[in-house]
Design an enzyme around this catalytic site. Structure first.
Site, mmCIF file in Angstrom:
data_model
loop_
_atom_site.group_PDB
_atom_site.id
_atom_site.type_symbol
_atom_site.label_atom_id
_atom_site.label_comp_id
_atom_site.label_asym_id
_atom_site.label_seq_id
_atom_site.Cartn_x
_atom_site.Cartn_y
_atom_site.Cartn_z
ATOM 1 N N ILE A 37 -2.891 72.541 65.866
ATOM 2 C CA ILE A 37 -3.420 72.224 64.532
ATOM 3 C C ILE A 37 -2.295 71.545 63.761
ATOM 4 O O ILE A 37 -1.319 72.204 63.364
ATOM 5 C CB ILE A 37 -3.886 73.501 63.781
ATOM 6 N N ASP A 81 10.734 74.324 65.490
ATOM 7 C CA ASP A 81 10.547 73.554 64.257
ATOM 8 C C ASP A 81 11.076 74.314 63.052
ATOM 9 O O ASP A 81 11.237 75.540 63.092
ATOM 10 C CB ASP A 81 9.048 73.324 64.026
ATOM 11 N N THR A 136 -3.021 79.987 62.987
ATOM 12 C CA THR A 136 -2.737 78.835 62.145
ATOM 13 C C THR A 136 -2.597 79.258 60.669
ATOM 14 O O THR A 136 -3.099 80.311 60.267
ATOM 15 C CB THR A 136 -3.842 77.771 62.330
ATOM 16 N N ALA A 137 -1.893 78.411 59.902
ATOM 17 C CA ALA A 137 -1.634 78.735 58.496
ATOM 18 C C ALA A 137 -2.924 79.042 57.735
ATOM 19 O O ALA A 137 -2.939 79.931 56.881
ATOM 20 C CB ALA A 137 -0.885 77.584 57.826
ATOM 21 N N PRO A 191 2.093 81.945 61.267
ATOM 22 C CA PRO A 191 2.478 81.415 59.960
ATOM 23 C C PRO A 191 3.737 82.008 59.340
ATOM 24 O O PRO A 191 4.215 81.501 58.333
ATOM 25 C CB PRO A 191 1.260 81.723 59.090
ATOM 26 N N GLY A 198 5.405 76.297 64.388
ATOM 27 C CA GLY A 198 4.771 77.144 63.382
ATOM 28 C C GLY A 198 3.259 77.131 63.558
ATOM 29 O O GLY A 198 2.695 76.125 63.980
ATOM 30 N N GLY A 199 2.620 78.242 63.254
ATOM 31 C CA GLY A 199 1.158 78.307 63.308
ATOM 32 C C GLY A 199 0.634 78.125 64.711
ATOM 33 O O GLY A 199 1.107 78.760 65.662
ATOM 34 N N ASP A 200 -0.351 77.249 64.833
ATOM 35 C CA ASP A 200 -0.928 76.929 66.140
ATOM 36 C C ASP A 200 -0.451 75.531 66.551
ATOM 37 O O ASP A 200 -0.460 74.614 65.725
ATOM 38 C CB ASP A 200 -2.470 76.942 66.029
ATOM 39 N N LYS A 227 11.480 68.334 61.747
ATOM 40 C CA LYS A 227 11.267 66.936 61.405
ATOM 41 C C LYS A 227 11.333 66.744 59.905
ATOM 42 O O LYS A 227 11.017 67.615 59.128
ATOM 43 C CB LYS A 227 9.887 66.486 61.905
ATOM 44 N N MET A 260 -0.303 70.303 54.256
ATOM 45 C CA MET A 260 0.623 69.224 53.873
ATOM 46 C C MET A 260 0.093 68.398 52.695
ATOM 47 O O MET A 260 0.278 67.175 52.653
ATOM 48 C CB MET A 260 0.886 68.284 55.070
HETATM 49 N N1 SAH Z 1 0.764 73.961 63.220
HETATM 50 C C1 SAH Z 1 0.836 74.536 61.904
HETATM 51 C C2 SAH Z 1 0.704 73.519 60.795
HETATM 52 C C3 SAH Z 1 1.811 72.483 60.755
HETATM 53 S S1 SAH Z 1 1.620 71.367 59.405
HETATM 54 C C4 SAH Z 1 -0.242 75.613 61.770
HETATM 55 O O1 SAH Z 1 -1.120 75.724 62.629
HETATM 56 O O2 SAH Z 1 -0.185 76.366 60.796
HETATM 57 C C5 SAH Z 1 2.623 72.127 58.191
HETATM 58 C C6 SAH Z 1 1.779 72.615 57.033
HETATM 59 O O3 SAH Z 1 1.207 73.874 57.358
HETATM 60 C C7 SAH Z 1 2.572 72.878 55.771
HETATM 61 O O4 SAH Z 1 2.777 71.690 55.028
HETATM 62 C C8 SAH Z 1 1.637 73.815 55.046
HETATM 63 O O5 SAH Z 1 0.580 73.117 54.442
HETATM 64 C C9 SAH Z 1 1.062 74.634 56.186
HETATM 65 N N2 SAH Z 1 1.782 75.917 56.383
HETATM 66 C C10 SAH Z 1 2.434 76.314 57.481
HETATM 67 N N3 SAH Z 1 2.911 77.568 57.339
HETATM 68 C C11 SAH Z 1 2.536 77.979 56.110
HETATM 69 C C12 SAH Z 1 2.713 79.172 55.366
HETATM 70 N N4 SAH Z 1 3.380 80.224 55.856
HETATM 71 N N5 SAH Z 1 2.195 79.234 54.127
HETATM 72 C C13 SAH Z 1 1.503 78.205 53.616
HETATM 73 N N6 SAH Z 1 1.296 77.042 54.259
HETATM 74 C C14 SAH Z 1 1.803 76.929 55.496
#
Ligand code: SAH
Length: 271
Positions: free
Chosen positions: A103, A45, A128-129, A22, A98-100, A67, A180
């Site tokens: 997800i 991304d 994941t976030a 995240p 970002g994140g996983d 995107k 989101m």
């Molecule tokens: N694959 C990513 C999510 C992608 S969708 C994951 O697993 O985290 C993008 C959304 O993730 C953003 O709109 C927000 O809601 C959330 N997000 C991602 N990084 C974040 C962060 N550092 N802090 C808060 N929300 C986050």
């Protein structure tokens, strides 16, 4: 799905679909770190933090493929095509998300294109976030006294075109995490309250979670839209809805704007 191939040629490389976590660079897995270090090309991304991008070797090609909302499908086709083209010419192709990657990351769709094109791949999960936010905002997503389960939903793409299961999400014994969702905060609170979830349910919106600029906006479900409209709120931001949010004040440990980084980033870059 469109089949992308390069007739007469065999792909030289392999694609690594990697989760970057995240934000906090230390939440990158050791496996992701190792793969980044051996990358020939990295397609990343907009959500991947600068600290992590700084770890990519300087001789690797870096391609931003962020995107923009509203242009998703066109951009996604271009990314799919680019991944295939790069895999034909480069050895270690890293798709960094970002994140996983599985997800709300469209990682599955990208892999389907690779499968259709006969390109080898591996997947490296990321934090994941929801997990990062939960930890750094002091909000356990489950707790025996408050929530027996947790559900991750997107508040974005299909709103309007596909009905949301508000009845299913309104269970008071469940924590709801909305990715989101900021632009649809009023739809989300109306949907949940309309399905019977109390307007007094505690909610948190956490922006830039796990980074030194993390911010928490706390309130009640009935005022979700006001919280989401706070001019100080920056993207990305995540919503956590449920009784577990009550624990946020007592379990809060993370202090943004302070130096929390334990590893020596310069040394890590040089590894
Ligand atoms: N694959 C990513 C999510 C992608 S969708 C994951 O697993 O985290 C993008 C959304 O993730 C953003 O709109 C927000 O809601 C959330 N997000 C991602 N990084 C974040 C962060 N550092 N802090 C808060 N929300 C986050």
């Amino acid at each position: 799905m469109e089949l992308v191939t390069m007739p007469g040629q065999k792909a030289k490389g392999k694609v690594w679909l990697v989760g970057a976590g995240p934000g906090d660079v230390e939440l990158l897995t050791l496996k992701a770190f190792r793969i980044l270090k051996s990358a020939d090309v990295v397609l990343y991304d907009a959500l991947v933090s600068q600290d992590i991008l700084d770890l990519i070797p300087s001789n690797a090609e870096k391609i931003a493929v962020g995107k923009r909302a509203g242009k998703h499908s066109a951009a996604q086709d271009e990314i799919n095509q680019l991944l295939v083209t790069k895999a034909y010419t480069r050895k270690n192709v890293v798709r960094l998300k970002g994140g996983d990657p599985f997800i709300f990351g469209r990682g599955g769709e990208e892999l389907q294109t690779l499968v259709a094109s006969g390109i080898a791949f591996e997947v490296v999960p990321g934090i994941t976030a929801a997990s990062g936010t939960s930890a750094y905002a002091g909000i356990p997503l489950t707790h025996r006294d408050y929530a027996q389960g947790v559900t991750f939903i997107t508040g974005h793409c299909q709103l309007g075109s596909r009905p949301m299961d508000w009845q299913g999400y309104a269970n008071p014994n469940n924590t709801l995490v909305v990715y989101m969702g900021i632009l649809n905060a009023n739809v989300i609170s109306d949907g949940l309250i309309g399905a019977g979830r109390s307007a007094d349910t505690p909610v948190a919106i956490v922006s830039k979670a796990t980074t030194s600029t993390q911010q928490r906006f706390m309130g009640k479900l009935g005022e979700l839209a006001q919280l989401a409209a706070d001019p100080a709120l920056q993207m990305p931001a995540l919503m956590i809805i449920g009784e577990v949010v009550e624990l946020a004040d007592s379990l809060n440990w993370f202090e943004p704007n302070t130096e929390t980084q334990a590893i020596d980033i310069d040394a890590a870059k040089a590894l």
